[in-house]
Design a protein around this motif. Structure first.
Motif, PDB file in Angstrom:
ATOM      1  N   THR A 266       0.856  -1.201   0.000  1.00  0.00           N
ATOM      2  CA  THR A 266       0.000   0.000   0.000  1.00  0.00           C
ATOM      3  C   THR A 266       0.884   1.240   0.000  1.00  0.00           C
TER       4      THR A 266
ATOM      5  N   ARG B 180      -2.813  -6.483  -4.215  1.00  0.00           N
ATOM      6  CA  ARG B 180      -2.793  -7.085  -2.877  1.00  0.00           C
ATOM      7  C   ARG B 180      -1.683  -6.522  -2.006  1.00  0.00           C
TER       8      ARG B 180
ATOM      9  N   ALA C  89      -3.923  -9.960   0.696  1.00  0.00           N
ATOM     10  CA  ALA C  89      -5.270  -9.423   0.936  1.00  0.00           C
ATOM     11  C   ALA C  89      -5.523  -8.233   0.026  1.00  0.00           C
TER      12      ALA C  89
ATOM     13  N   ILE D  49      -7.948  -4.852  -0.507  1.00  0.00           N
ATOM     14  CA  ILE D  49      -8.736  -3.947   0.339  1.00  0.00           C
ATOM     15  C   ILE D  49      -9.553  -3.010  -0.545  1.00  0.00           C
TER      16      ILE D  49
ATOM     17  N   HIS E  90     -12.925  -2.732   3.796  1.00  0.00           N
ATOM     18  CA  HIS E  90     -13.152  -4.168   3.696  1.00  0.00           C
ATOM     19  C   HIS E  90     -11.883  -4.873   3.220  1.00  0.00           C
ATOM     20  N   ARG E  91     -11.615  -6.024   3.780  1.00  0.00           N
ATOM     21  CA  ARG E  91     -10.431  -6.806   3.412  1.00  0.00           C
ATOM     22  C   ARG E  91     -10.875  -8.163   2.860  1.00  0.00           C
ATOM     23  N   THR E  92     -10.387  -8.498   1.669  1.00  0.00           N
ATOM     24  CA  THR E  92     -10.668  -9.795   1.053  1.00  0.00           C
ATOM     25  C   THR E  92      -9.406 -10.646   1.128  1.00  0.00           C
TER      26      THR E  92
ATOM     27  N   THR F  15      -2.519 -14.951   4.327  1.00  0.00           N
ATOM     28  CA  THR F  15      -2.230 -13.524   4.375  1.00  0.00           C
ATOM     29  C   THR F  15      -1.308 -13.187   5.539  1.00  0.00           C
TER      30      THR F  15
END
Length: 841
Positions: free
Chosen positions: A152, A189, A207, A209, A219-221, A248
């Motif tokens: 990120t 991710r 993950a 987001i 939200h986190r997938t 993750t």
């Protein structure tokens, strides 16, 4: 260093603990690596003692650098980072630890540094900054290149990144810059796991987001997809098998073990993520499963767990217990895997440092198997003793068996001498790892056999040779003979190391005995057998072994097929679906084993072996007539086809079997271990012993025949030339002592090959044939087909060919299958030109 008990369900890793990091709480997101032999842990973050996100604890970042010089030593603070930092990428490279990116309480960073621990202090070196600030990314070193993926850009990011960057540290400092080869095809991710195997980059899990419009919740997938990137390949990225569950934030990078496996440790599978705020201290922690990925079968399995120990007060006093951590870096230190600190449940850190030592479990060889092996070796020795009693104590008896070997026995002996461990282990391993492209290399003997029969054999028989290189003396001169003989000796001694190494590899994998002990033991037994038996004992032993080995391999193939619900039908269909029966690569490149490369290379490889290899040619000369010798050559050629089909089928069957049973494969093993491992762990008691016993007996016969042939050449072409007045008895004694020396030399080469750790021993064998045998075959081609070439010309051609081949191999401009073709072509062409320019009478 505190030890943990090793659970019987996970025999591949022995877990222990190193001294705890000197912080009462511990850190997550620390940078870690090895510098000049010391373990470094730098930076990280926590919520302070007793603090959590749910009781108002403030997340704090740190800049301390801790060093552990020895596993049983104590941590000490050796310096500080330029500023507090955590959640970046760290990798060991040469004598330092690279740290890239990361974050603190207010921002993400793009800085890249190397930390070096020298003379008790930390030194830093700046590297080119990342293209953008990044944290929560994953990365790994592959050779001199640093790869970084995902992450990120800022603490308030509402989506993850899809960046994929590479920095080549082999370039001069002024030329270093980050490149972007192109990202994977899946979702962006963060908190993914990087890995590498055979030069490829792997990206696992992570993950994604996102924040929906008007929604204040991020939200986190949790992802379980995985990808592979091969640098330099036009295909670039390819999706591989999904993980059984998300991993993750698992410790990164993945642990590369053996030649085909990657291990991933625990991670957050997302099962409790939405309940974190409600569970708080009652959160059970993250997954402790150890996941194993097989890069050949593209399959996943679990081989146990990270060794944890949850005490009764784990909720209120988490640091007294041992948990499986996330958001930590995996470090390889002195051959062991180290997991320093990390997060063990949401908001909770640990100061514990876990260590896993890879261990090789013994195979499943049982008492009945040992009994079969013992009986079998007794039979082999009995044959040797019986034949040796009738052997003439002369060089003719020792080298040629008195010319009384029947054609069918000679043919089976030729076939058996080439069967050995190379066929039994390396061919199934190659078919298991790839496909049937190499099959054409084997069956080219069918094309070569008539050429040998009609062009080479008449010369060898008519001249009544003992050493085939005596022909070079008759055709050219003594110097050419010596050059050819020396080349054969070098080539054959190299091969000797391979055929000693492979059975030792088998015995080590099957019984758990140290491979070095296996090599020394095999060398001693085979040398003694070679000295006493002579060529006649070698031939008759090989005759017996051919049937046993082919029968054992065929029985194994049926056993694998019957272990599957669909039998041979399932085996065939699954292999077809994954292109495991591919026979040819239709392309025109010269660097890959495409159809024409294997055809030309296979033809010349077989010609090298069957026209200029004393081991094979010597068997032509053990028969009573030329007609008998022809039959022996054709017998061998015919047998090669069904034998090759059997052994390639075994390799393909192993691939199908281990795709369905990935956990049954040894993660620390070499690719060449696959068939021995199956024999040891899956075949029923008795059959495993019979197959291994047959393999070793045939292998020892192959080793002894190589020793006998080398001794023949050294005695006939060198000793007899230096001492022409020596008696036959003196030459006989010299040949025996030469065999003893050869046994010791082969043993040393085999030990070297253990350290070499090649992915495919068959590839190395074909390279050796090309480098040593190609130039030698060129001398015979020139002598038989080009009358104008003289002795000075052929020596020039040989030398130029050898030099050119050395540079061709170093440059990698052609596939190794073409080494023999290049060697023969250059040797003959240069020799012819030299002979034309300076003709002699």
């Amino acid at each position: 260093m505190t030890g943990f008990g090793n659970d019987s369900t996970k025999p591949y890793l022995q877990w222990a603990q190193l001294p705890a990091i000197p912080d009462e709480v511990g850190y997550a997101g620390s940078f870690a690596g090895v510098s000049n032999g010391a373990l470094l842990v730098a930076g990280g973050s926590n919520f302070g003692k007793g603090g959590t996100p749910w009781n108002g604890g403030n997340k704090t970042w740190y800049d301390k650098i801790f060093v552990l010089e020895q596993a049983n030593g104590q941590w000490k603070e050796a310096g500080r980072l330029p500023h507090p930092l955590a959640y970046g990428v760290s990798c060991t490279w040469q004598d330092g630890v690279i740290i890239a990116g990361g974050s603190d309480a207010s921002r993400h960073y793009s800085d890249v540094l190397i930390l070096r621990y020298k003379n008790g202090v930390i030194e830093t070196e700046n590297l080119p900054s990342l293209p953008t600030p990044i944290a929560n990314a994953c990365g790994i070193m592959i050779g001199s290149k640093l790869y970084i993926a995902g992450g990120t850009k800022e603490p308030t990011a509402t989506q993850a990144e899809k960046n994929f960057w590479v920095l080549d540290l082999a370039l001069p400092a002024a030329q270093r810059s980050w490149a972007s080869p192109g990202a994977w095809p899946g979702a962006a991710r963060m908190l993914a796991v990087a890995g590498t195997q055979e030069g490829a980059f792997y990206l696992f899990s992570g993950a994604a987001i996102e924040k929906q419009p008007g929604d204040s919740i991020l939200h986190r997938t949790f992802l379980k997809d995985a990808y592979k990137y091969v640098p330099g390949k036009s295909a670039g990225w390819q999706r591989i098998a999904d993980l059984p569950q998300p991993v993750t934030a698992a410790p990164s990078p993945a642990f590369t073990t053996g030649q085909t496996h990657l291990l991933l440790f625990g991670g957050d599978n997302g099962n409790y993520f939405d309940q974190n705020a409600a569970l708080q201290q009652k959160h059970p922690g993250f997954s402790s499963a150890v996941w194993m990925y097989n890069s050949i079968t593209n399959s996943w399995s679990t081989i146990g767990d990270v060794n944890t120990e949850k005490l009764a007060d784990a909720e209120s006093n988490p640091n007294a217990s041992t948990w499986a951590p996330v958001t930590t870096t995996t470090v390889i230190w002195n051959g062991n895997l180290v997991l320093p600190g990390g997060e063990v449940r949401p908001g909770t850190r640990t100061n514990r440092v876990l260590m896993a030592t890879p261990i090789q479990p013994p195979g499943g060889f049982r008492l009945f198997d040992w009994t079969i092996v013992g009986i079998y070796f007794i039979l082999v020795i009995a044959i040797s003793v019986i034949v040796s009693r009738n052997m003439q104590r002369t060089t003719s008896g020792f080298f040629l068996g008195g010319g009384k070997i029947p054609w069918w026995a000679a043919g089976l002996s030729i076939f058996g001498s080439k069967l050995s461990a190379l066929t039994f282990i390396a061919i199934p391993a190659k078919a298991y790892a790839t496909d049937w492209v190499y099959l054409l290399n084997n069956v080219m003997i069918v094309v070569v056999a008539p050429i040998v029969v009609y062009f080479y054999l008449p010369y060898f028989r008519k001249l009544k040779l003992t050493s085939v290189y005596e022909y070079l003396n008759i055709r050219f001169n003594r110097q050419v003979k010596w050059l050819g003989s020396l080349t054969f000796v070098l080539f054959q001694v190299s091969r000797l190391g391979i055929v000693i190494y492979l059975p030792a590899l088998v015995l080590s994998a099957v019984t758990g005995i140290d491979i070095f002990l296996c090599i020394v033991g095999t060398s001693i037994i085979t040398t003694a057998y070679s000295v006493s038996g002579g060529i006649e004992a070698v031939v008759w032993t090989e005759v017996m072994q051919v049937g046993v080995l082919l029968g054992g391999a065929l029985a194994t193939l049926f056993f694998i097929a019957n272990s599957m619900n669909g039998g041979f039908g399932q085996l065939f269909n699954e292999a077809m679906q994954h292109d495991k029966f591919r026979l040819a690569i239709t392309d025109w490149t010269i660097t890959e084993p495409v159809l024409w490369v294997v055809f030309v290379g296979g033809f010349l490889t077989q010609l090298v072996t069957y026209s200029s290899d004393q081991v094979v040619v010597q068997r032509y000369l053990t028969t009573s007539t030329e007609k008998e010798a022809k039959k022996s050559i054709y017998t061998n050629a015919i047998l090669v086809i069904p034998a090759s089909l059997i052994f390639f089928s075994v390799g393909t069957a192993l691939w199908v079997y281990y795709k369905h049973h990935p956990a049954a494969l040894n993660p620390h093993g070499r690719t060449d271990d696959v068939f021995p491992w199956y024999i040891s762990n899956q075949l029923p008691s008795g059959l495993a012993g019979l197959v291994i016993a047959g393999l070793f007996a045939a292998t020892m016969s192959t080793i002894s025949s190589s020793m006998n042939s080398i001794a023949t050449v050294i005695t006939t072409d060198f000793y007899q030339s230096v001492k022409p007045a020596s008696t036959d008895k003196q030459r006989f004694v010299f040949a025996r002592w030469t065999t003893v020396v050869l046994g010791a030399l082969g043993c040393l080469i085999a030990i070297y090959m253990v350290y070499l750790r090649n992915a495919s021993i068959w590839d190395q064998y074909i390279k050796i044939i090309g480098l040593f045998g190609g130039c030698l075959a060129g001398m015979f081609v020139a002598g038989i087909f080009f009358p104008r070439i003289h002795s000075a010309g052929i020596i020039i051609g040989f030398i130029v060919s050898a030099i050119c081949l050395y540079f061709i191999q170093a440059a990698g401009v052609i596939n190794f299958f073409l080494y023999p073709a290049a060697a023969v072509l250059i040797c003959v062409l240069v020799a012819y030109i030299a002979s034309v320019i300076r003709p002699v009478k």
